[in-house]
Design an enzyme around this catalytic site. Structure first.
Site, mmCIF file in Angstrom:
data_model
loop_
_atom_site.group_PDB
_atom_site.id
_atom_site.type_symbol
_atom_site.label_atom_id
_atom_site.label_comp_id
_atom_site.label_asym_id
_atom_site.label_seq_id
_atom_site.Cartn_x
_atom_site.Cartn_y
_atom_site.Cartn_z
ATOM 1 N N GLU A 1 17.986 1.154 -8.318
ATOM 2 C CA GLU A 1 17.390 1.844 -9.458
ATOM 3 C C GLU A 1 17.915 3.266 -9.624
ATOM 4 O O GLU A 1 17.894 3.813 -10.724
ATOM 5 C CB GLU A 1 15.860 1.836 -9.313
ATOM 6 C CG GLU A 1 15.310 0.443 -9.444
ATOM 7 C CD GLU A 1 13.819 0.337 -9.225
ATOM 8 O OE1 GLU A 1 13.294 -0.776 -9.395
ATOM 9 O OE2 GLU A 1 13.164 1.344 -8.890
ATOM 10 N N ASN B 1 -0.981 -4.604 -3.860
ATOM 11 C CA ASN B 1 -0.293 -5.087 -5.057
ATOM 12 C C ASN B 1 0.365 -6.437 -4.778
ATOM 13 O O ASN B 1 1.275 -6.523 -3.961
ATOM 14 C CB ASN B 1 0.764 -4.057 -5.479
ATOM 15 C CG ASN B 1 1.567 -4.518 -6.650
ATOM 16 O OD1 ASN B 1 1.027 -5.020 -7.615
ATOM 17 N ND2 ASN B 1 2.878 -4.352 -6.560
ATOM 18 N N TYR C 1 3.144 9.436 -2.673
ATOM 19 C CA TYR C 1 1.762 8.966 -2.731
ATOM 20 C C TYR C 1 0.853 10.060 -3.280
ATOM 21 O O TYR C 1 -0.073 9.783 -4.040
ATOM 22 C CB TYR C 1 1.277 8.511 -1.343
ATOM 23 C CG TYR C 1 1.924 7.219 -0.895
ATOM 24 C CD1 TYR C 1 1.600 6.002 -1.480
ATOM 25 C CD2 TYR C 1 2.874 7.220 0.117
ATOM 26 C CE1 TYR C 1 2.188 4.820 -1.067
ATOM 27 C CE2 TYR C 1 3.482 6.044 0.535
ATOM 28 C CZ TYR C 1 3.135 4.846 -0.054
ATOM 29 O OH TYR C 1 3.734 3.683 0.341
ATOM 30 N N CYS D 1 5.488 -1.180 -6.915
ATOM 31 C CA CYS D 1 4.924 -0.313 -5.880
ATOM 32 C C CYS D 1 6.012 0.247 -4.970
ATOM 33 O O CYS D 1 5.780 1.242 -4.281
ATOM 34 C CB CYS D 1 3.865 -1.057 -5.078
ATOM 35 S SG CYS D 1 4.456 -2.569 -4.296
ATOM 36 N N HIS D 2 7.193 -0.358 -4.989
ATOM 37 C CA HIS D 2 8.302 0.160 -4.177
ATOM 38 C C HIS D 2 8.742 1.541 -4.647
ATOM 39 O O HIS D 2 9.442 2.244 -3.930
ATOM 40 C CB HIS D 2 9.486 -0.814 -4.189
ATOM 41 C CG HIS D 2 10.128 -0.986 -5.525
ATOM 42 N ND1 HIS D 2 9.668 -1.908 -6.451
ATOM 43 C CD2 HIS D 2 11.169 -0.344 -6.111
ATOM 44 C CE1 HIS D 2 10.417 -1.837 -7.537
ATOM 45 N NE2 HIS D 2 11.330 -0.894 -7.357
#
Length: 170
Positions: free
Chosen positions: A162, A127, A104, A135-136
């Site tokens: 990912e 979001n 963040y 946003c993850h």
């Protein structure tokens, strides 16, 4: 009168629902089959007046993402309404590369306000088109997951997918 199309598909992380406007821009999406929960992600003034079940263009991108094409979600059009800072933040979220999450604090720095960590977190929390605006990919300092509207288990599996860590995907 604004009419939106809603479609729910199955994913390895559970039901995924997409709400798209008449131009096929994603208004809201997430891991639920609860239409009211998804509509609740939108401000009252941004909700469509009618919702019909149908097929969305974005569903193919979700299938491709889960089939391993992590970039499939990148160019799916979204429609978001918010402050200038929120819009800039949502745009910046779309530029975070898969497998390279930010904290963040790093996200606040990307937004040009290094001390605005709480505002950066708020941008993520508000979001609505999850996955398409990823946003993850934002974590707490130290690597803790932080929050995620659709559950930390889903966030963890998305990040593992990912990062290319199949053992963690589950």
């Amino acid at each position: 009168m604004s009419v939106a199309t809603i479609q729910t598909i199955d994913t390895p992380d559970g039901a995924f629902t997409i709400l798209a406007d008449d131009a096929q821009r994603v208004l809201a999406s997430g891991w639920t089959d609860d239409v009211e929960r998804l509509l609740g992600r939108l401000r009252a003034g941004d909700r469509p007046t009618a919702v019909t079940e149908g097929v969305t263009d974005a569903a193919a991108a979700v299938v491709a993402y889960y089939d391993g094409d992590l970039s499939a979600i990148d160019d799916v059009p979204v429609a978001q309404h918010g402050t200038a800072m929120q819009l800039a933040g949502w745009d910046a979220l779309r530029r975070i590369e898969p497998g390279r999450p930010l904290t963040y604090a790093e996200f606040a720095t990307v937004l040009g306000s290094p001390s605005a960590v709480r505002a950066a977190a708020s941008i993520c929390a508000r979001n609505a088109p999850a996955l398409f605006v990823p946003c993850h990919r934002v974590l707490r300092t130290g690597g803790a997951l932080g929050g995620f509207a659709w559950g930390l288990d889903v966030k963890q599996r998305l990040l593992a997918r990912e990062a290319g860590v199949p053992a963690l995907i589950g």
